[in-house]
Scaffold this motif. Structure first.
Motif, PDB file in Angstrom:
ATOM      1  N   TYR A   1     -33.002 -47.847  -3.390  1.00 21.40           N
ATOM      2  CA  TYR A   1     -32.375 -48.591  -2.255  1.00 21.40           C
ATOM      3  C   TYR A   1     -33.447 -49.010  -1.281  1.00 21.40           C
ATOM      4  CZ  TYR A   1     -28.977 -49.186   1.566  1.00 21.40           C
ATOM      5  OH  TYR A   1     -28.085 -49.759   2.291  1.00 21.40           O
ATOM      6  N   ILE A   2     -34.522 -47.998  -1.047  1.00 18.76           N
ATOM      7  CA  ILE A   2     -35.488 -48.500   0.079  1.00 18.76           C
ATOM      8  C   ILE A   2     -36.150 -49.637  -0.490  1.00 18.76           C
ATOM      9  CG2 ILE A   2     -37.562 -47.655   0.861  1.00 18.76           C
ATOM     10  CD1 ILE A   2     -36.291 -44.941   1.388  1.00 18.76           C
ATOM     11  N   LYS A   3     -36.555 -49.834  -1.657  1.00 20.60           N
ATOM     12  CA  LYS A   3     -37.340 -50.802  -2.186  1.00 20.60           C
ATOM     13  C   LYS A   3     -36.804 -51.894  -2.041  1.00 20.60           C
ATOM     14  CE  LYS A   3     -36.893 -50.647  -7.223  1.00 20.60           C
ATOM     15  NZ  LYS A   3     -37.370 -49.964  -8.411  1.00 20.60           N
ATOM     16  N   GLN A   4     -35.462 -52.097  -1.789  1.00 21.36           N
ATOM     17  CA  GLN A   4     -34.822 -53.491  -1.781  1.00 21.36           C
ATOM     18  C   GLN A   4     -34.957 -54.013  -0.363  1.00 21.36           C
ATOM     19  OE1 GLN A   4     -30.988 -53.479  -3.319  1.00 21.36           O
ATOM     20  NE2 GLN A   4     -31.348 -51.510  -4.298  1.00 21.36           N
ATOM     21  N   SER A   5     -35.644 -53.380   0.731  1.00 20.68           N
ATOM     22  CA  SER A   5     -35.686 -53.751   2.021  1.00 20.68           C
ATOM     23  C   SER A   5     -37.105 -54.255   2.368  1.00 20.68           C
ATOM     24  CB  SER A   5     -35.161 -52.796   2.981  1.00 20.68           C
ATOM     25  OG  SER A   5     -34.810 -53.124   4.410  1.00 20.68           O
ATOM     26  N   LYS A   6     -36.896 -55.196   3.501  1.00 21.45           N
ATOM     27  CA  LYS A   6     -38.153 -55.811   4.164  1.00 21.45           C
ATOM     28  C   LYS A   6     -38.754 -54.471   5.127  1.00 21.45           C
ATOM     29  CE  LYS A   6     -36.925 -60.428   4.156  1.00 21.45           C
ATOM     30  NZ  LYS A   6     -36.142 -61.566   5.112  1.00 21.45           N
ATOM     31  N   ILE A   7     -37.861 -54.020   5.537  1.00 20.17           N
ATOM     32  CA  ILE A   7     -38.287 -52.896   6.717  1.00 20.17           C
ATOM     33  C   ILE A   7     -37.413 -51.592   6.519  1.00 20.17           C
ATOM     34  CG2 ILE A   7     -37.491 -52.343   8.997  1.00 20.17           C
ATOM     35  CD1 ILE A   7     -38.296 -55.104  10.018  1.00 20.17           C
TER      36      ILE A   7
END
Lengths: 330, 330, 330, 330
Positions: free
Chosen positions: D134-140
């Motif tokens: 999940y986290i790796k799908q975000s810019k921030i």
């Protein structure tokens, strides 16, 4: 039949236990998720009973512990405002908060409560904060079962019961069972039995007596036979819409009918019942009459929005009883 | 005067509470810092009393909770080995450890104990692990006060007392006060009073009765007058080297002298006293004789290294009593 | 290859974490249930490493928290006695006890430990009790993983690591994983990774590095590649009888063999390894030589009864190394 | 100067931490004791920032833990309703409740909050409930400091920061200091420093940076010099009505003025600031412009009754900025 109290006392009733905040849904007949506004009232069974009693004219006092914040101060101010002596309501100095009850009214039949009872101030009342000098000034010590659910409140109540018995103060035990903070069904049963055996009057629903006996589908006859081996002289067992039964140690049984009125919600029924029932007893009414007072007071409160603010006057109760009697005789 | 027990029972005595490990200094008469070796014994007041009673020929059982490790297994094996029924000793499944007592013997007058009582298994006995079928098979339920110091052990003991009274099992309350795990002096007093009032026999030192009354310098007369308003029929108050006093509800008072022997340490005196006193009572001896048995047994144990292993036989006790009687008559 | 330390420091090594009591079976090669006597030693990984280092001639200090009782005083006296500076060992004032480890030696292959680690004093070391003025006087800060297992000791160690890095003190992280008091495998991995990334030298068994990575069957190559992206410059991974591997950031790998000696028990192997390995590094020895020191010291300790008392001298270590070298060349 | 983000990501921002309930006084400009009605809103700093960002057009997600009751369901429904991905909001199965904040508005200058944060669900987010996928799908990844105040939420956030750094997700640390549930000032400082050093952007008030440094009257220059030795590239320090300062690792400093508007209450200023500031940065605006966005958004929210519902649109923000620019140029 009447029930006798010590008459030479400053207070009619001193209640011990929790005084909390109810946050009642302003928009109701819907799930709480869709309720956007809540009204604030004082709540908690023994507080409600003291408030109800005070409104009926009893001289009431309260032993409890309040959070050192706006909610704690509101409770003290409100209770003092309705005439209750709050000199034995202690301010918590360890950061505990006031208990909260958010009420959800989906329909008159589907009411639920979202409770905040984690480490609340009322459960931190200590035995050293319960004073013999205060308790001995009352005719009645009203104990509500929830105050037994955790230490040190548990020991504070056990001490209060001890002091009451030592000073000829009648112990009224309102079972008031709430399935929070209790460690186990067995532990609940241990403490409920312990206090019930030492009480003079025990009041509860049939379900609550089952909790006391750690069983299901208990029978009133067995319940009262067991308790009458010990201190109790009067036992009231409530069966909801089927009415309530009062049993005396001398072997009498009285039945009180439930008054069917327009129901908004079910909260507060037990507390309003207890306050009016005890008011009638203390006023020297017959037990049959006291049962009517309890039923009438409950019927009035369940038709209104709050539990404490809605507590009726003697006049309202007597009007309802007389209206219902006329109906019955037609 | 004799004290009567129900005779048709499988067990003479069932004790409830802690069974722990004593780690006794092998090199003594020095500070513990200089003790480099410790001997392992079973310890804990009710375990010692059961062991002492069993060695004297009583049929004993035990209700308690043991750690699921080498120390727990050692205790069970040892107690079974001396003839105690261990079928109601439950194995803890939540990782709690056995309580430990490291003993320091600087001199016979300067003994101290370094206790490990944090979250110990015995305090996790649950009310659901106390069974009526077991308790009702005994003449006596021996309750030690420390088991009341924390939930859920507290509720387990309160339930056991309830079941004993319901089944005509005599409740012997050995005050056994230890200043650990108790929340407050007031709470201690609440529970000690509660159980003492329900007990048939109460045994303790004068200091322990003061703890029960949450006061200092209490008087025996007041203590027994208050307790005799309730269940107790026999109360034994020990005054160390000044001997012990037994009071009966019927108004009699008996004094037992302390036997002065070579003292190695003071540990175990109370437990050996209780086991021999109860043995004599159950055996139908007069109260005066039971007091002698208690004193003799205590005198023997304080002259030896352990509390449990050192528990004497009937022969040893009677030899000491007769030796002391001869001295007295010379 | 050598590893450089800041030379102008008062202490060679300051260890932080637990100092406890080992209670070693006097009668061994049997289950603990049959062991009746226990010998008392100072124990706990960082205490053992400090003791081992001090015996080898290192100037050692210790940061930790001791119980305010006979066990705490014994530990301080013993450590001071072997030359360790104990000025930063704080006395606990909240009643926490010294951790205990009862050792069971069924056979050299079947050793186990019965731990008392519930609320022990060493885990209550607070960050405010860790002082920059002390840490900056040392060449090395030795951190053992168990001190990270619970607050506030966890934060005390994180603060100490911060201060060490700020003052150019090398951080040696001995993983020392013990499956007690940790909340979850994930939380263990979070803190082990956090400190390992900030350390200069990391020492542990392959199993302990797997705990750090929250996985099974990890590969040394991956482990060191990941850690070398951060602070570590030297990583030692121990594989039991298969010997140990030292990896440097510059890409070198050294293998140390295990010395096979008569084994009495397996306790203390890791601590004696670490103390001798660090002694050799600080003394300016090559990494290959340091690996031999570690193995020799471990071999000596596992052949003896205790972990701390048995810590060898330089002479004993060098004799064993030279004896083994001769064997190897025959 | 602009700040660069990874552009190929599904989410602009994923926030982690608490999502709670605000109960805002309907009748205000009075003590809470006199407020009888409360309005319900979603609250909690990271939830507010996610809501604010979502209203401005950012694609937002949230990692958190919700109570299994009406309040938890309301929060999830509301956040989903404003467009936030709630797939990683876990339902608590251990009975923990939603945190509550009763707001008291005596006057615009005298606002206070009565917090219910005892054992609240958001602090029970576990590291195993934080997923790399999940986290790796975000810019921030937006981290708010309060989520570090207690285990296991603390470890969940430390894991999330680790995963963000591993996957080139920018870590924005909003200090969001609340003096609840933290064990000590030293522990607070340990964790704030730990995460600040690993973050890419750090945002907070001067007071909050003092908490991080466990000191009073800290200087911006020292603060940024220390942090720039580690990961941070951009640091925003807010000085209330004196405006805010943005510092870059490359040595630049930008000052943003505070917009003075009609203030109803001070709650929500920081969250609205952060959401608009981050929106501008992600949209590729210069840092100077982002500072204006932050100030404008804060000015709008403090003039309204809630923190979450009141979050402005881009249009509202730009209108205020342009209105203020005109004033400035007159």
């Amino acid at each position: 039949m009447k029930y006798e109290f010590n008459t030479e006392r400053k207070y009619d009733i001193i209640a011990i236990g929790r005084a909390c905040i109810d946050l009642n849904a302003v928009e109701y007949n819907r799930p709480m998720e869709d309720t956007m506004t809540f009204s604030k009232y004082v709540g908690g069974s023994p507080a409600n009973i003291a408030i109800g009693g005070s409104k009926l004219g009893l001289k009431a006092g309260f032993i409890g512990k309040l959070s050192d914040d706006q909610h704690g101060r509101f409770i003290e101010q409100y209770m003092r405002g309705v005439g209750i002596d709050t000199s034995n309501m202690v301010i918590d100095k360890e950061g505990h908060k006031t208990g909260l009850a958010f009420t959800e009214i989906k329909s008159p039949e589907e009411c639920s409560i979202l409770m905040y009872r984690e480490d609340v101030a009322d459960l931190y009342l200590k035995p050293s904060e319960v004073h013999e000098d205060y308790i001995k000034q009352s005719k009645i010590l009203l104990v509500s079962g929830t105050a037994l659910s955790k230490s040190p409140s548990r020991e504070a109540v056990l001490k209060a019961v001890n002091l009451a018995k030592k000073n000829d103060v009648k112990v009224i035990f309102e079972l008031d069972y709430r399935p929070y903070t209790w460690e186990s069904a067995e532990a609940t049963s241990v403490y409920y039995s312990l206090v019930a055996k030492q009480a003079d009057v025990v009041i509860g629903t049939r379900d609550e007596f089952d909790v006391m006996e750690n069983r299901t589908e208990g029978q009133n006859e067995n319940t009262v036979n067991n308790l009458f081996k010990h201190s109790p002289e009067l036992i009231v067992i409530k069966h909801g819409v089927d009415g309530s039964y009062a049993y005396t140690k001398s072997g009498q049984m009285f039945r009180g009918q439930a008054y069917l009125t327009k129901v908004l919600k079910t909260f507060g029924a037990g507390d309003s019942y207890a306050s009016a029932f005890l008011y009638a007893l203390i006023s020297g009414e017959e037990i049959e009459t006291a049962l009517k007072y309890g039923s009438a007071s409950a019927a009035i409160v369940v038709s209104k929005h709050s539990s404490s603010e809605a507590m009726p006057t003697v006049e309202e109760i007597e009007q309802l009883i007389s209206r219902e009697s006329e109906k019955a005789t037609i």
